[in-house]
Design a protein around this motif. Sequence first.
Motif, PDB file in Angstrom:
ATOM      1  N   GLY B  93      32.137  28.303  10.760  1.00 27.75           N
ATOM      2  CA  GLY B  93      32.389  26.987  11.318  1.00 27.75           C
ATOM      3  C   GLY B  93      32.995  25.982  10.314  1.00 27.75           C
ATOM      4  O   GLY B  93      33.952  25.160  10.473  1.00 27.75           O
ATOM      5  N   ARG B  94      32.724  26.189   9.019  1.00 28.53           N
ATOM      6  CA  ARG B  94      33.275  25.568   7.943  1.00 28.53           C
ATOM      7  C   ARG B  94      34.865  25.713   8.029  1.00 28.53           C
ATOM      8  O   ARG B  94      35.430  24.701   7.805  1.00 28.53           O
ATOM      9  CB  ARG B  94      32.775  25.910   6.738  1.00 28.53           C
ATOM     10  N   VAL B  95      35.525  26.983   8.167  1.00 25.60           N
ATOM     11  CA  VAL B  95      36.787  27.121   8.034  1.00 25.60           C
ATOM     12  C   VAL B  95      37.383  26.428   9.407  1.00 25.60           C
ATOM     13  O   VAL B  95      38.378  25.945   9.152  1.00 25.60           O
ATOM     14  CB  VAL B  95      37.143  28.808   8.017  1.00 25.60           C
ATOM     15  N   ASN B  96      36.796  26.581  10.427  1.00 28.26           N
ATOM     16  CA  ASN B  96      37.179  25.951  11.701  1.00 28.26           C
ATOM     17  C   ASN B  96      37.521  24.480  11.444  1.00 28.26           C
ATOM     18  O   ASN B  96      38.489  23.841  11.520  1.00 28.26           O
ATOM     19  CB  ASN B  96      36.463  26.067  12.771  1.00 28.26           C
ATOM     20  N   LEU B  97      36.662  23.978  10.767  1.00 29.47           N
ATOM     21  CA  LEU B  97      36.577  22.410  10.383  1.00 29.47           C
ATOM     22  C   LEU B  97      37.658  22.030   9.338  1.00 29.47           C
ATOM     23  O   LEU B  97      38.603  21.075   9.627  1.00 29.47           O
ATOM     24  CB  LEU B  97      35.323  21.749  10.120  1.00 29.47           C
ATOM     25  N   GLU B  98      37.832  22.939   8.353  1.00 30.51           N
ATOM     26  CA  GLU B  98      38.944  22.853   7.305  1.00 30.51           C
ATOM     27  C   GLU B  98      40.449  22.821   8.087  1.00 30.51           C
ATOM     28  O   GLU B  98      41.123  22.115   7.957  1.00 30.51           O
ATOM     29  CB  GLU B  98      38.739  23.950   6.309  1.00 30.51           C
ATOM     30  N   LEU B  99      40.363  23.965   9.030  1.00 31.74           N
ATOM     31  CA  LEU B  99      41.786  23.975   9.832  1.00 31.74           C
ATOM     32  C   LEU B  99      42.180  22.705  10.501  1.00 31.74           C
ATOM     33  O   LEU B  99      43.208  22.186  10.656  1.00 31.74           O
ATOM     34  CB  LEU B  99      41.540  25.361  10.703  1.00 31.74           C
ATOM     35  N   LEU B 100      40.828  22.198  11.262  1.00 28.82           N
ATOM     36  CA  LEU B 100      41.216  20.849  12.106  1.00 28.82           C
ATOM     37  C   LEU B 100      41.289  19.919  11.224  1.00 28.82           C
ATOM     38  O   LEU B 100      42.355  18.862  11.709  1.00 28.82           O
ATOM     39  CB  LEU B 100      39.954  20.663  12.722  1.00 28.82           C
ATOM     40  N   ALA B 101      40.794  19.604   9.932  1.00 23.73           N
ATOM     41  CA  ALA B 101      41.164  18.726   9.015  1.00 23.73           C
ATOM     42  C   ALA B 101      42.614  18.696   8.715  1.00 23.73           C
ATOM     43  O   ALA B 101      43.234  17.628   8.428  1.00 23.73           O
ATOM     44  CB  ALA B 101      40.220  18.697   7.998  1.00 23.73           C
ATOM     45  N   GLU B 102      43.072  20.201   8.635  1.00 23.52           N
ATOM     46  CA  GLU B 102      44.463  20.198   7.914  1.00 23.52           C
ATOM     47  C   GLU B 102      45.426  19.851   9.141  1.00 23.52           C
ATOM     48  O   GLU B 102      46.428  19.123   8.822  1.00 23.52           O
ATOM     49  CB  GLU B 102      44.685  21.889   7.615  1.00 23.52           C
ATOM     50  N   LEU B 103      45.094  20.309  10.456  1.00 22.26           N
ATOM     51  CA  LEU B 103      46.085  19.606  11.734  1.00 22.26           C
ATOM     52  C   LEU B 103      46.026  18.152  11.577  1.00 22.26           C
ATOM     53  O   LEU B 103      46.766  17.517  12.141  1.00 22.26           O
ATOM     54  CB  LEU B 103      45.514  20.162  12.624  1.00 22.26           C
ATOM     55  N   ASP B 104      44.996  17.444  11.117  1.00 19.35           N
ATOM     56  CA  ASP B 104      44.961  15.956  11.169  1.00 19.35           C
ATOM     57  C   ASP B 104      45.745  15.342  10.004  1.00 19.35           C
ATOM     58  O   ASP B 104      45.638  14.014  10.092  1.00 19.35           O
ATOM     59  CB  ASP B 104      43.131  15.499  10.761  1.00 19.35           C
ATOM     60  N   ARG B 105      45.808  16.168   9.105  1.00 18.86           N
ATOM     61  CA  ARG B 105      46.910  15.720   7.972  1.00 18.86           C
ATOM     62  C   ARG B 105      46.175  14.736   7.177  1.00 18.86           C
ATOM     63  O   ARG B 105      46.823  13.554   6.752  1.00 18.86           O
ATOM     64  CB  ARG B 105      48.287  15.271   8.527  1.00 18.86           C
ATOM     65  N   SER B 106      44.877  14.759   7.110  1.00 20.09           N
ATOM     66  CA  SER B 106      44.112  13.594   6.360  1.00 20.09           C
ATOM     67  C   SER B 106      43.187  14.300   5.178  1.00 20.09           C
ATOM     68  O   SER B 106      42.571  15.183   5.460  1.00 20.09           O
ATOM     69  CB  SER B 106      43.071  13.055   7.271  1.00 20.09           C
ATOM     70  N   PRO B 107      43.624  13.623   4.000  1.00 20.27           N
ATOM     71  CA  PRO B 107      42.765  14.463   2.814  1.00 20.27           C
ATOM     72  C   PRO B 107      41.309  13.813   2.994  1.00 20.27           C
ATOM     73  O   PRO B 107      40.441  14.749   2.651  1.00 20.27           O
ATOM     74  CB  PRO B 107      43.653  13.793   1.721  1.00 20.27           C
ATOM     75  N   GLN B 108      41.194  12.785   3.493  1.00 17.71           N
ATOM     76  CA  GLN B 108      39.819  11.945   3.901  1.00 17.71           C
ATOM     77  C   GLN B 108      39.120  13.075   4.490  1.00 17.71           C
ATOM     78  O   GLN B 108      37.901  13.468   4.333  1.00 17.71           O
ATOM     79  CB  GLN B 108      39.748  11.073   4.398  1.00 17.71           C
ATOM     80  N   ALA B 109      39.683  13.586   5.787  1.00 17.02           N
ATOM     81  CA  ALA B 109      39.001  14.658   6.583  1.00 17.02           C
ATOM     82  C   ALA B 109      38.780  15.762   6.024  1.00 17.02           C
ATOM     83  O   ALA B 109      37.509  16.307   6.062  1.00 17.02           O
ATOM     84  CB  ALA B 109      39.891  14.783   7.905  1.00 17.02           C
ATOM     85  N   ARG B 110      39.615  16.258   5.095  1.00 14.91           N
ATOM     86  CA  ARG B 110      39.410  17.660   4.334  1.00 14.91           C
ATOM     87  C   ARG B 110      38.118  17.514   3.390  1.00 14.91           C
ATOM     88  O   ARG B 110      37.368  18.115   3.261  1.00 14.91           O
ATOM     89  CB  ARG B 110      40.640  17.953   3.318  1.00 14.91           C
ATOM     90  N   ALA B 111      37.805  16.273   2.934  1.00 17.45           N
ATOM     91  CA  ALA B 111      36.872  15.894   1.937  1.00 17.45           C
ATOM     92  C   ALA B 111      35.584  15.785   2.710  1.00 17.45           C
ATOM     93  O   ALA B 111      34.552  15.850   2.101  1.00 17.45           O
ATOM     94  CB  ALA B 111      37.318  14.709   1.206  1.00 17.45           C
ATOM     95  N   ARG B 112      35.723  15.515   4.148  1.00 18.57           N
ATOM     96  CA  ARG B 112      34.552  15.097   4.790  1.00 18.57           C
ATOM     97  C   ARG B 112      33.880  16.206   5.561  1.00 18.57           C
ATOM     98  O   ARG B 112      32.778  16.104   6.275  1.00 18.57           O
ATOM     99  CB  ARG B 112      34.777  13.856   5.848  1.00 18.57           C
ATOM    100  N   VAL B 113      34.479  17.425   5.277  1.00 16.52           N
ATOM    101  CA  VAL B 113      34.023  18.649   6.050  1.00 16.52           C
ATOM    102  C   VAL B 113      32.392  19.086   5.955  1.00 16.52           C
ATOM    103  O   VAL B 113      31.539  19.063   6.769  1.00 16.52           O
ATOM    104  CB  VAL B 113      34.794  19.900   5.819  1.00 16.52           C
ATOM    105  N   ASP B 114      32.028  19.005   4.644  1.00 18.71           N
ATOM    106  CA  ASP B 114      30.656  19.151   4.086  1.00 18.71           C
ATOM    107  C   ASP B 114      29.650  17.976   5.027  1.00 18.71           C
ATOM    108  O   ASP B 114      28.438  18.308   5.288  1.00 18.71           O
ATOM    109  CB  ASP B 114      30.306  19.312   2.635  1.00 18.71           C
ATOM    110  N   GLU B 115      30.235  17.085   4.508  1.00 18.65           N
ATOM    111  CA  GLU B 115      29.378  15.607   5.326  1.00 18.65           C
ATOM    112  C   GLU B 115      28.960  15.720   6.669  1.00 18.65           C
ATOM    113  O   GLU B 115      27.969  15.491   7.068  1.00 18.65           O
ATOM    114  CB  GLU B 115      30.161  14.437   4.755  1.00 18.65           C
ATOM    115  N   VAL B 116      30.100  16.162   7.547  1.00 17.27           N
ATOM    116  CA  VAL B 116      29.850  15.869   8.813  1.00 17.27           C
ATOM    117  C   VAL B 116      28.989  17.182   9.422  1.00 17.27           C
ATOM    118  O   VAL B 116      28.326  17.069  10.212  1.00 17.27           O
ATOM    119  CB  VAL B 116      31.287  15.971   9.595  1.00 17.27           C
TER     120      VAL B 116
END
Lengths: 446, 320
Positions: B93-116
Amino acid sequence: MSAVASEVAVLGRRRAAGGVRSAFRVERRKLASQLAPRLLALICLLGPFAFAAVLKVQSGSPADSLYGVWVHSSGFALSLVVLGFAGQWGLPLMAGVLAGDLFGSEDRHGTWKTVLTRSCTRRHLFAGKLLAVALFAVGLLALLALSSLAAGALLIGAHPLVSLSGTELSAGHALLLVVLAWMLCLLPMLAFVSLAVLFSVATRNGIVGVLGPAVVDLAVQLLALVGAGVWLHFLLVSSGFDAWHALFVSAHRFYGPLIIGQAVSVLWIAACLLASWRLLRRRDFTSATVSRRPGWVVPVRVAVGSAALIAFLALASNWGPAGVTAKRVDASITPTFNNLTLLQQRELGRVVAPGARLNVLPSCSRRASTPSGPGDWICTLTVFIPQPGAVPFQSTPVTYDVTVQANGCYKAESPPSFVGQQTMRDAAGHQVVNPLFVLYGCFNPL
Amino acid sequence: MAAVRASGLVKRFESTCAVDGVELVLAEGEVRGLLGPNGAGKTTLLRLLFGLLTPDAGEIDLLGRPLGSAERVSLDGVAGFVEEPAFYPYLSGRVNLELLAELDRSPQARARVDEVLAQVGLAGRATDRVSGYSTGMRQRLGIAAALLRSPKVLLLDEPTSGLDPVGVREVGALLRRLAAEGTAVLLSSHLIGATEDVCDSYTVLRRGRVVWSGSSELLREQAPGSAYRLQTSDDARALELAAQHRGIELVGSGAGELRIAVQAGALDPFVLSLGRAGIAVRRLELLLSPLESMFFALTGEADPDAVGIAEVAEAVLAGA
């Protein structure tokens, strides 16, 4: 263009590049986490070593492959045998495994909707996926090349190599040519990767995508056995895999097939990727509009289409001038035989004057009703040896059974009664390959 | 500025018109329920809003920008999922979210994976492969993936499907919190009950057309009524009293219970009269809320203006 408009255009390009970069990173990570690419990397790394180890413990050699009989003599020959096999089967299969499920897997997992509802467009995703799979393909090819060179050098030795014209290449020269030969396979491999991408996009089916390139490769190899015309063979997707042969021919040098092979690969890449993008760009990923036709319609269409394609290709295989003719076989086998005979004499410790050559009269003919084309040939090489008192020469005929391929490469074998056993003792008493036992050569079929 | 504005949307599939001239406006901070029975066009409308389908006619603006064609759709600031959320099953689940954050091209999204992940209650299973997740866990991961983008517009298709009652409540509270922060939420469902405590407004679809649109208060006001299950100490006398009260109608009985249709404002006088008559009310259970009755009236075959709560309750509760 106004300053604002050009700024907007620059921003747009940056944005697009960022999207492709993100998609590329995602796809690279996905590929790296999958079992198949890891297995392929392991096979590329260990396969050549396993092959070399097996050769080391047995006396036989894969004589049917170009350079097969030389695998015990030079590590470079081992790398070239691996390259020959890879071009024939390994790389198309690898391309299928790597790229055949690249797009179909998104359909299977239903993840198109997930990725397309992020900040990447389908254009970014398409480009990112292609870049990632190309990177893996290049990486695997490089790994296989390096591994085969290392296995050859470590387990057999970086000894000089005999060229496809029978001359001896120094180790340094051979290394350069072998590296170039592997590099020439890059574009054809990417052509198969593009073909796998097309299968994956068009069918949305992982099995078809993975096996499709291998099936095409098999069909191409079967096509190479029929028809005497030269054009179809050069337009086939795998023709680029034969391009490296030209590097190892020192007599009657030719580079036409090499250039055409690379150009054809580029055309295949462009055509497959263009077709893939056209299919993908307007596709409805929601499956809401997929209308299922009756179960027999698709198989019937595929069968009819395949039959029509096979018939067309069989007819087209005679398109253009004959690539394999008696004149070309004669012209190629004569210097090769000459050079290998001189090499044999030198290895036996006899003095061969620089520039010496035999007086050989070739006579090659095809063992079939048509006088030209690939297949089984027979060559009688009559060697005229000056003898004191003889009027004018003593002639010695040597007969070779020659198997000629559509790409202009051949393997010639002669019974031991003519040319001796596969191995012989050199002047130093070492068991070495008898250069005349099997001749390999290539000529320009254009 | 409206967060989502769709006007004159039309989408046809061969001879079927799945979305037929739909108008939709979603304001910032608004939670709008998109209701309709199966096949009403809700999912097609969401696909159109996500750019997964190209409309045959009409326009869509998201956060003030035109959506664009299918191949170059721009979804910055927009998140959610359509149908069930899908992920790569061979990744965690975490890697899936990390990949989606990468597709979002947003450093904030990458940093928020654990939070969400923590927000949706998946922190403890983050490293498990998605192939081992239950339907509810995938649903939670889908919501986490949407939250990752810190969206200004959230489009969710049946987000509580597969969740347990606690999960449903948690998701509802989360959506209200996001709305309070200014996020516009469009919540598609075929069950109005699942959205009743969450939505500020509703758009009801039937056969691809908008048949009703307005605030939840207006929907309640216009609702034909509600339906209840009633158990008393004397059902025969309770029935006699019901017959004397306007707005109370029997729609079924059996197994020691009565099922009554109640028009707005008619329940309290009836219950009081039962008490005055010495009839004990042992059970009074809501079977059909005013919103549900309105939904069924709007999405049924008959003209919604001509349908009373008795007809709706009879149709819905038949066999209950």
